[in-house]
Write an enzyme that holds these catalytic residues in place. Structure first.
Site, PDB file in Angstrom:
ATOM      1  CD  GLU A   1      -3.469   8.294  -4.623  1.00 29.77           C
ATOM      2  OE1 GLU A   1      -3.380   7.226  -3.986  1.00 29.77           O
ATOM      3  OE2 GLU A   1      -3.592   9.404  -4.081  1.00 29.77           O
TER       4      GLU A   1
ATOM      5  N   GLY B   1      -7.804   8.729   6.913  1.00 34.68           N
ATOM      6  CA  GLY B   1      -7.970   9.088   8.313  1.00 34.68           C
ATOM      7  C   GLY B   1      -9.414   9.210   8.753  1.00 34.68           C
TER       8      GLY B   1
ATOM      9  CG  ASP C   1      -1.958   1.004   1.304  1.00 35.06           C
ATOM     10  OD1 ASP C   1      -2.415   1.413   0.221  1.00 35.06           O
ATOM     11  OD2 ASP C   1      -2.372   1.390   2.419  1.00 35.06           O
TER      12      ASP C   1
HETATM   13  P1  13P Z   1      -8.881   5.079   5.478  1.00 34.39           P
HETATM   14  O1  13P Z   1      -7.968   5.980   6.243  1.00 34.39           O
HETATM   15  O2  13P Z   1     -10.138   5.773   5.085  1.00 34.39           O
HETATM   16  O3  13P Z   1      -9.142   3.791   6.163  1.00 34.39           O
HETATM   17  O4  13P Z   1      -8.129   4.717   4.093  1.00 34.39           O
HETATM   18  C1  13P Z   1      -7.176   3.687   4.037  1.00 34.39           C
HETATM   19  C2  13P Z   1      -6.409   3.682   2.784  1.00 34.39           C
HETATM   20  O5  13P Z   1      -6.721   4.336   1.808  1.00 34.39           O
HETATM   21  C3  13P Z   1      -5.224   2.809   2.740  1.00 34.39           C
HETATM   22  O6  13P Z   1      -4.509   2.955   1.556  1.00 34.39           O
HETATM   23  O1  G3H Z   2      -3.298   5.047   3.554  1.00 30.89           O
HETATM   24  C1  G3H Z   2      -2.591   4.728   4.492  1.00 30.89           C
HETATM   25  C2  G3H Z   2      -2.972   3.566   5.329  1.00 30.89           C
HETATM   26  O2  G3H Z   2      -4.030   3.885   6.171  1.00 30.89           O
HETATM   27  C3  G3H Z   2      -1.778   3.020   6.035  1.00 30.89           C
HETATM   28  O3  G3H Z   2      -1.387   3.870   7.079  1.00 30.89           O
HETATM   29  O4  G3H Z   2       1.010   4.331   6.551  1.00 30.89           O
HETATM   30  O5  G3H Z   2       0.102   4.589   8.894  1.00 30.89           O
HETATM   31  O6  G3H Z   2       0.427   2.308   7.887  1.00 30.89           O
HETATM   32  P1  G3H Z   2       0.134   3.776   7.647  1.00 30.89           P
HETATM   33 ZN    ZN Z   3      -4.597   4.952   0.765  1.00 32.72          ZN
END
Ligand code: 13P
Ligand code: G3H
Ligand code: ZN
Length: 318
Positions: free
Chosen positions: A133, A180, A81
């Protein structure tokens, strides 16, 4: 069993969205697998750069391999991610990840294309799927003029050009959400008008929605009642997930909501057990609550109940 993200997208496109859930530790992993097997849903495990460095990048791989043995019915992909080039190449090299996200959305259009193109070449050489993205996620304040708000969103014409020139497999689009717990200050929500235009230009192409936690108000109220301070937290209306799926969204990212479950369970537990200091009783409650939360999210995504059809499509024997 780990499957490729591409196969999940082929099965889901236009019908339902796959939940992409972030994990950081053992308890989240157990709850995630249990919730998805209970609701018979395929899923995507997301590992962020922060999660990879929380303990050691190999720890989460080990947890996932073990969970795969504990839950032999599970069908899932493993995804990086919000990677940068370095972490994408590291995951591609590891051979463990089904897909990586290269997030160069903070760069200008041409740099985003060039960076994404390099990652696509490296990933495709190893059969790994790439998400990129375009556009800028981020809270759009209610007082902001529409033209200014639109400037941050994904431009549908650019989306088509971006996909064509990069060869990327799926595209994360900015359609009004943000990461968030504080996504909206008023009545804003998903921009289906923008999503519709993107799908028109990219029919059949998998789209991704980041920042999709719904920040349930009862969860926020319980956290605050147990000593939290999350005033004004607000998220996406998850009754709209199915409409988004019909418009080409095949992957919906949810992390914050899981963190809220964790916060509520731990705050309430220690408020009710001020003498407590054992991590296992509260850990057990969290795993059960997290599994319940995941199963109910999968219902909203439409992925619940899809496991048997997917297994038949992939010709996988349980
Ligand atoms: P949220 O903060 O809405 O859960 O989004 C998570 C996200 O996009 C992880 O890539
Ligand atoms: O979009 C980000 C995700 O919520 C992951 O969050 O980078 O704090 O692990 P993090
Ligand atoms: Zn994200």
């Amino acid at each position: 069993m780990i499957v490729t993200t591409k196969k999940l997208f082929e099965a889901a496109y236009g019908k339902y969205a796959i939940g992409a859930y972030n994990i950081n530790n053992l308890e989240q992993t157990m709850g995630l697998f249990k919730g998805c097997v209970d609701s018979k849903a395929p899923f995507i495990i997301q590992i962020s750069k922060g999660a990879r460095s929380y303990t050691h990048k190999l720890m989460l791989e080990g947890l996932i391999r073990s969970a795969d043995q504990v839950f032999p019915d599970a069908l899932f992909a493993v995804h990086l991610d919000h990677g940068d080039e370095e972490s994408c190449y590291d995951c591609i090299k590891s051979g463990f990840y089904s897909s990586v996200m290269i997030d160069a959305s903070g760069e200008d259009f041409e740099t985003n294309i060039a960076t994404t193109r390099r990652v696509v070449e490296a990933a495709h050489a190893k059969g790994i799927v790439v998400e990129a993205e375009l556009g800028q996620l981020g809270g759009v304040e209610e007082h902001v003029a529409v033209s200014e708000a639109n400037a941050k969103l994904t431009d549908p014409d650019q989306a088509k050009e971006f996909v064509t020139r990069t060869g990327v497999d799926s595209l994360a689009c900015a359609i009004g959400t943000s990461h968030g717990a504080f996504k909206f200050t008023g009545t804003q929500g998903l921009r289906f008008d923008v999503l519709t235009e993107i799908q028109k230009r990219l029919p059949g192409f998998p789209l991704v929605m980041h920042g999709s936690s719904s920040v349930p108000q009862d969860e926020v109220a319980r956290i605050n009642a147990a000593g939290g301070k999350l005033q004004g937290a607000k998220g996406v209306d998850d009754t709209q997930f199915k409409r988004a799926a019909e418009l080409g969204v095949t992957k919906i990212n949810i992390d914050t909501d899981g963190r809220l479950v964790w916060t509520r369970v731990h705050r309430e537990y220690f408020l009710q057990h001020p003498e407590g200091f054992d991590l296992r009783p509260v850990g057990k409650i969290f795993m059960a609550e997290y599994a319940k939360f995941i199963a109910s999210k999968n219902e909203k995504l439409g992925s619940a109940g899809q496991l048997d059809a997917l297994r038949a499509m992939l010709q996988v024997v349980a």
